[in-house]
Design a protein around this motif. Structure first.
Motif, PDB file in Angstrom:
ATOM      1  N   LYS A  35     -70.718 -55.372 -31.784  1.00  0.00           N
ATOM      2  CA  LYS A  35     -71.570 -54.430 -32.520  1.00  0.00           C
ATOM      3  C   LYS A  35     -71.980 -53.295 -31.614  1.00  0.00           C
ATOM      4  O   LYS A  35     -72.029 -53.435 -30.390  1.00  0.00           O
ATOM      5  CB  LYS A  35     -72.794 -55.133 -33.087  1.00  0.00           C
ATOM      6  N   LEU A  36     -72.244 -52.170 -32.230  1.00  0.00           N
ATOM      7  CA  LEU A  36     -72.804 -51.038 -31.508  1.00  0.00           C
ATOM      8  C   LEU A  36     -74.186 -51.452 -31.049  1.00  0.00           C
ATOM      9  O   LEU A  36     -75.003 -51.903 -31.847  1.00  0.00           O
ATOM     10  CB  LEU A  36     -72.873 -49.809 -32.410  1.00  0.00           C
ATOM     11  N   ASP A  37     -74.429 -51.327 -29.751  1.00  0.00           N
ATOM     12  CA  ASP A  37     -75.654 -51.849 -29.163  1.00  0.00           C
ATOM     13  C   ASP A  37     -76.744 -50.790 -29.018  1.00  0.00           C
ATOM     14  O   ASP A  37     -77.831 -51.098 -28.571  1.00  0.00           O
ATOM     15  CB  ASP A  37     -75.336 -52.441 -27.787  1.00  0.00           C
ATOM     16  N   GLY A  38     -76.435 -49.562 -29.346  1.00  0.00           N
ATOM     17  CA  GLY A  38     -77.430 -48.502 -29.221  1.00  0.00           C
ATOM     18  C   GLY A  38     -76.878 -47.343 -28.418  1.00  0.00           C
ATOM     19  O   GLY A  38     -75.670 -47.197 -28.253  1.00  0.00           O
ATOM     20  N   TYR A  39     -77.780 -46.543 -27.911  1.00  0.00           N
ATOM     21  CA  TYR A  39     -77.410 -45.323 -27.208  1.00  0.00           C
ATOM     22  C   TYR A  39     -78.135 -45.278 -25.878  1.00  0.00           C
ATOM     23  O   TYR A  39     -79.287 -45.684 -25.762  1.00  0.00           O
ATOM     24  CB  TYR A  39     -77.739 -44.112 -28.076  1.00  0.00           C
ATOM     25  N   GLU A  40     -77.440 -44.797 -24.856  1.00  0.00           N
ATOM     26  CA  GLU A  40     -77.962 -44.777 -23.492  1.00  0.00           C
ATOM     27  C   GLU A  40     -77.762 -43.398 -22.888  1.00  0.00           C
ATOM     28  O   GLU A  40     -77.035 -42.570 -23.421  1.00  0.00           O
ATOM     29  CB  GLU A  40     -77.222 -45.810 -22.616  1.00  0.00           C
ATOM     30  N   GLY A  41     -78.360 -43.210 -21.745  1.00  0.00           N
ATOM     31  CA  GLY A  41     -78.150 -42.001 -20.965  1.00  0.00           C
ATOM     32  C   GLY A  41     -79.065 -40.867 -21.359  1.00  0.00           C
ATOM     33  O   GLY A  41     -79.819 -40.951 -22.332  1.00  0.00           O
ATOM     34  N   ILE A  42     -78.978 -39.807 -20.594  1.00  0.00           N
ATOM     35  CA  ILE A  42     -79.761 -38.613 -20.882  1.00  0.00           C
ATOM     36  C   ILE A  42     -79.356 -38.107 -22.260  1.00  0.00           C
ATOM     37  O   ILE A  42     -78.173 -37.970 -22.564  1.00  0.00           O
ATOM     38  CB  ILE A  42     -79.513 -37.538 -19.812  1.00  0.00           C
ATOM     39  N   ASP A  43     -80.326 -37.852 -23.097  1.00  0.00           N
ATOM     40  CA  ASP A  43     -80.093 -37.397 -24.484  1.00  0.00           C
ATOM     41  C   ASP A  43     -79.301 -38.404 -25.311  1.00  0.00           C
ATOM     42  O   ASP A  43     -78.666 -38.047 -26.294  1.00  0.00           O
ATOM     43  CB  ASP A  43     -79.389 -36.041 -24.516  1.00  0.00           C
ATOM     44  N   ASN A  44     -79.307 -39.683 -24.902  1.00  0.00           N
ATOM     45  CA  ASN A  44     -78.592 -40.732 -25.645  1.00  0.00           C
ATOM     46  C   ASN A  44     -77.132 -40.373 -25.919  1.00  0.00           C
ATOM     47  O   ASN A  44     -76.612 -40.618 -27.000  1.00  0.00           O
ATOM     48  CB  ASN A  44     -79.314 -41.054 -26.952  1.00  0.00           C
ATOM     49  N   LYS A  45     -76.450 -39.803 -24.929  1.00  0.00           N
ATOM     50  CA  LYS A  45     -75.086 -39.327 -25.145  1.00  0.00           C
ATOM     51  C   LYS A  45     -74.028 -40.422 -25.122  1.00  0.00           C
ATOM     52  O   LYS A  45     -72.889 -40.184 -25.465  1.00  0.00           O
ATOM     53  CB  LYS A  45     -74.737 -38.236 -24.147  1.00  0.00           C
ATOM     54  N   LYS A  99     -63.700 -37.759 -29.214  1.00  0.00           N
ATOM     55  CA  LYS A  99     -64.136 -36.573 -29.960  1.00  0.00           C
ATOM     56  C   LYS A  99     -65.447 -36.849 -30.682  1.00  0.00           C
ATOM     57  O   LYS A  99     -66.249 -35.958 -30.892  1.00  0.00           O
ATOM     58  CB  LYS A  99     -63.074 -36.131 -30.968  1.00  0.00           C
ATOM     59  N   ASP A 100     -65.656 -38.098 -31.092  1.00  0.00           N
ATOM     60  CA  ASP A 100     -66.883 -38.519 -31.781  1.00  0.00           C
ATOM     61  C   ASP A 100     -67.253 -39.899 -31.241  1.00  0.00           C
ATOM     62  O   ASP A 100     -66.665 -40.900 -31.634  1.00  0.00           O
ATOM     63  CB  ASP A 100     -66.636 -38.560 -33.290  1.00  0.00           C
ATOM     64  N   ASN A 101     -68.220 -39.935 -30.322  1.00  0.00           N
ATOM     65  CA  ASN A 101     -68.548 -41.197 -29.656  1.00  0.00           C
ATOM     66  C   ASN A 101     -69.027 -42.267 -30.629  1.00  0.00           C
ATOM     67  O   ASN A 101     -68.697 -43.439 -30.482  1.00  0.00           O
ATOM     68  CB  ASN A 101     -69.561 -40.987 -28.532  1.00  0.00           C
ATOM     69  N   ASP A 102     -69.781 -41.888 -31.618  1.00  0.00           N
ATOM     70  CA  ASP A 102     -70.304 -42.858 -32.577  1.00  0.00           C
ATOM     71  C   ASP A 102     -69.178 -43.501 -33.380  1.00  0.00           C
ATOM     72  O   ASP A 102     -69.106 -44.723 -33.509  1.00  0.00           O
ATOM     73  CB  ASP A 102     -71.310 -42.166 -33.506  1.00  0.00           C
ATOM     74  N   LYS A 103     -68.283 -42.684 -33.888  1.00  0.00           N
ATOM     75  CA  LYS A 103     -67.159 -43.199 -34.678  1.00  0.00           C
ATOM     76  C   LYS A 103     -66.255 -44.083 -33.821  1.00  0.00           C
ATOM     77  O   LYS A 103     -65.844 -45.171 -34.245  1.00  0.00           O
ATOM     78  CB  LYS A 103     -66.362 -42.029 -35.259  1.00  0.00           C
ATOM     79  N   ALA A 104     -65.944 -43.645 -32.603  1.00  0.00           N
ATOM     80  CA  ALA A 104     -65.071 -44.425 -31.714  1.00  0.00           C
ATOM     81  C   ALA A 104     -65.719 -45.752 -31.334  1.00  0.00           C
ATOM     82  O   ALA A 104     -65.050 -46.782 -31.291  1.00  0.00           O
ATOM     83  CB  ALA A 104     -64.737 -43.607 -30.464  1.00  0.00           C
ATOM     84  N   ALA A 105     -67.020 -45.743 -31.063  1.00  0.00           N
ATOM     85  CA  ALA A 105     -67.721 -46.978 -30.696  1.00  0.00           C
ATOM     86  C   ALA A 105     -67.731 -47.958 -31.861  1.00  0.00           C
ATOM     87  O   ALA A 105     -67.499 -49.159 -31.671  1.00  0.00           O
ATOM     88  CB  ALA A 105     -69.143 -46.663 -30.249  1.00  0.00           C
TER      89      ALA A 105
END
Length: 124
Positions: free
Chosen positions: A29-39, A13-19
């Motif tokens: 650690k959270l390594d960053g954001y990837e993909g189209i629109d950093n999804k 439901k919330d990728n940032d919180k789950a990661a």
């Protein structure tokens, strides 16, 4: 022929919180954001594997990720789960009995996140 799993996607439901929750429990650690629109929120597990967390609007399907670790890493993960008051258990059907005896390994635990993803860590 060698086949290596490069990455997998966990729906949330919330990728940032789950990661962040997964990374903290596993000592990563959270390594960053990837993909189209950093999804995709990326957590690098090791040199060969990343777990990407993706926000979806619909109900999240139940998913299961299992990790094999050495004894020292298992102890560290178990300690973090305890300190963070994350319920865990020794079976996918009993994820809150606080036991570590595992049906297929010398020790192991299962826990779920708020989206219902079942995580498993085991050691021999």
């Amino acid at each position: 022929m060698t086949i290596t799993l490069d990455h997998t996607v966990v729906f949330a439901k919330d990728n940032d919180k789950a990661a962040h929750e997964f990374a903290e429990n596993m000592g990563l650690k959270l390594d960053g954001y990837e993909g189209i629109d950093n999804k995709f929120a990326e957590v690098q597990v090791n040199d060969d594997l990343s777990v990407f967390f993706m926000t979806i609007e619909d109900d999240t399907p139940q998913q299961h990720l299992a990790f094999s670790v050495d004894g020292h890493t298992f102890d560290q993960i178990l300690d973090r789960l305890c300190k963070r008051n994350v319920a865990f258990g020794n079976s996918p059907f009993e994820t809150d009995n606080q036991r570590t005896d595992h049906p297929f390994a010398s020790r192991g635990v299962f826990w779920t996140n708020l989206d219902g993803c079942l995580f498993e860590v085991m050691t021999d």
